[in-house]
Write a protein that holds these residues in place. Sequence first.
Motif: not given
Lengths: 422, 422
Positions: B112-124
């Motif tokens: 999970l650490l690898l997954e979330f640090v490697e997945t940028p997901y930003f919404t307005k």
Amino acid sequence: MNRLFQRKTLDNGINLYICSTDKFKTVTVCAFIHQNLDKSTATKTALLPFVLKRGSLNFPSSRYISLYLEELYGADFGADIIKKGERQIIQFFIEMVNPRYTASQNKILDEGLMLFKDIILNPLTEGHAFKKDFVEQEKDVLKRNIEALFNDKFNYAIERCFQEMCKGEPFSVYKYGSVSDLPEIKSEDLYDFYKIVIKSRPMDIFVLGEVDEGQIYEKLNNLFSNERREEKIAGTVVVKEVEREKFVEEKQDVNQGKLSLGFRTGTRYGDEDFYALMVFNSIFGGGPHSKLFQNVREKEGLAYYAFSRLEKSKGLMLASCGIDFDNLEKTIDIVKKQVDDIKEGRISDYEFESSKKYLVNSLKEAEDSPAMIISLYLDGIINGIEESIQEIIEKIQTVTKEDVVKVAQKVKLDTIYFLNKR
Amino acid sequence: MNFMGENLFYRKFDNGLKAFVLPKKNFNKVYAVYSTRYGSIDNEFVVPTTGERLKVPEGIAHFLEHKMFEMPYGNVFDKYAELGTSSNAYTNYTNTTYLFSTTSTFEESMRLLLEFVETPYFTKESVEKEKGIITQELRMYEDDPEWQVMLNLLKALYHRHPVRDDIGGTVESIQNIDVYTLYKCYETFYHPSNMVIFVAGAVDADKVFEIIEERENKRGKLSQGEIKRIYPEEPYTVNKPRIDVKLSVSRPLFLMGFKDRDVGYDGIKLLRKEIVTNILLEVIFGKSSLTYEKLYEEGLIDDRFSFGYEGQKEYGFCTIGGETKDPEKLKDILVNSIKEAKEGGLKEGDFERVKKKYLGDYIQGFNSLEFIANSFVSYYHRNVNIFDYPEVLRRITFEEAKRRLNEFFDFDRMAISTVYPK
């Protein structure tokens, strides 16, 4: 490592708890002297560790002590006051590097213990009094320590809430006592008071690290051979009922409002349903999985921090968050709703399971820290039980949602405290 | 590499990511960090993929850290809570670090650490909500006098370098943060070659490497040139000799600092400079010094008096101070003791004793997985291996310390920051 600590009693009645383990790089030794938290003695008691650590017969100044500690590869030594329930506890600790990791002989432990004993039992005196300079200087330091709480708004808002909530109860006394008591404390009286405390108050010594149990017992039995006549001390009174909800507001020049809510839980460590209360607190505000964090912060974006914690021995719970001044009413409503939801059983499986896992994880983590292991065991002793962290975990595992809802019925909001802007 | 019974394992993956593992088998916990060399000072840079030069709002690295916990499926905190793992993150001047600690679900937590640090997901929407939360975080620090006195000292020491800005930015600057800029910062600084993983505790090194490899190999070989960070030209002089402010405090706060002009390098040389400087501070102002004794007895300082040196490639400074009744008098005594040390007052015996203390402090640090991991990454980003510490410490000579004393403590590069009660 099931029972963890071996309990022994020194010839003079001091309790000794030994845990021999090579898990840590250090040997930690703590001494706790128990005293009733009482307005009339709190300030004098609070002065004792600070005066004592200024110097002793064989280590006559703070500087001398520091030089000695540095030679012992920077052994950590300290003395302070801790408050658990309506007990004011004088704490001394020394943490020494396991000699195995240094080029030195096995002397670190012996030399460390010699200092430890000298500070506690051989104070530096002038006639029948503590050294006057030490007392006067430490009165000033204690005054500053008490007043420093004002600079720390986070803890200030928590302490003030407890004070207002427990007005008239011993628990409302601050751990360092009160500034107004300080001027009349004289070196002679303080020394007499010290002699009573050291002779008659319950005392526990903990040793944790790579030590030989028999040897350490002998060493401590020889070092701590002072004559004692122990007296029982009173327990903490748990108030269960709330006559009427209070709201207290205080105004200062601040940029953020600090909101604290104090609850009476009616349950204390030692009660059978305490483990259910731990789960309750975890669900309510015990971490990022909790209702407070999820609703106050994540859903509404009202705060950066929002949490709750238990005062185990007094049966209290306190919730706190830092908010914009305009959001006071809205936040109070949300916090209250979270308690009501738990009381009415609105606990999702996710909340329930996460809360238990979070508790279990943090308890297991505590087993990796010498200070935490000792602190948790001390909590037990104060409340009349001796149990290992493993045993606490097992009891938490058996808690059901029904248990949580049941223990929640006893939780009553007592005081809302708000630190507002001017 | 073996030190004090500890083994450090290392692996570099095809995409440039490096990982280190320090197994500690008798611990319950595993503490893992995933860290990028990207902090609040990296406010201006060239985006490697497009070559565009970007100046971003103050506080964006910290803002990005908050938003990394957001995933297309929801919040990472919730996932960790389900695993019974506690997770967190912190941002400082030079790096951003994500972490978790667990006692039962290491493999899932690591993935999970690898997954979330490697997945940028930003919404307005979520970026806007975060502005509310971070505003409260900044407001909390506005009410923290110790933080304010430190910020002002840096503003006095530095003319332009972004270390003078608050790590979190300001309530105004964060309003300018948007989804587009967050992605640009992410692309630039969250590249495997700019990051490091460190895991310590109850784990098997091969298992850790296997989990990382499995994921990293799927990401393919992303190559990226050197990240070009742009820092403004900073003069050797201080910006202002002092900054004084008034806040709601019980007693004044005082902080004094020296600005290092010997900068521009990292690695072992930087570590050596840092240790020498800290030894000097300890010898001159530490608890075993005559200066400390005098200040304490005159009631000008107490246990909370502190000092330290912060050394980075681009900048370096030390801080000395605390709460005091008389900032001017404290300043005079501190300045005098530096003068005395320079005029031959530095003693070799003190120097050797403090070296011994520092070795002991370092060994004690190995009791704590958090300490090991956080220091490891902090030094790693400065091209230092923390395990070299004892050897570097051993090699430092008294002559070297004397030289550093004269060069670093230059009163022309000294600044002062105070907070007085309103």
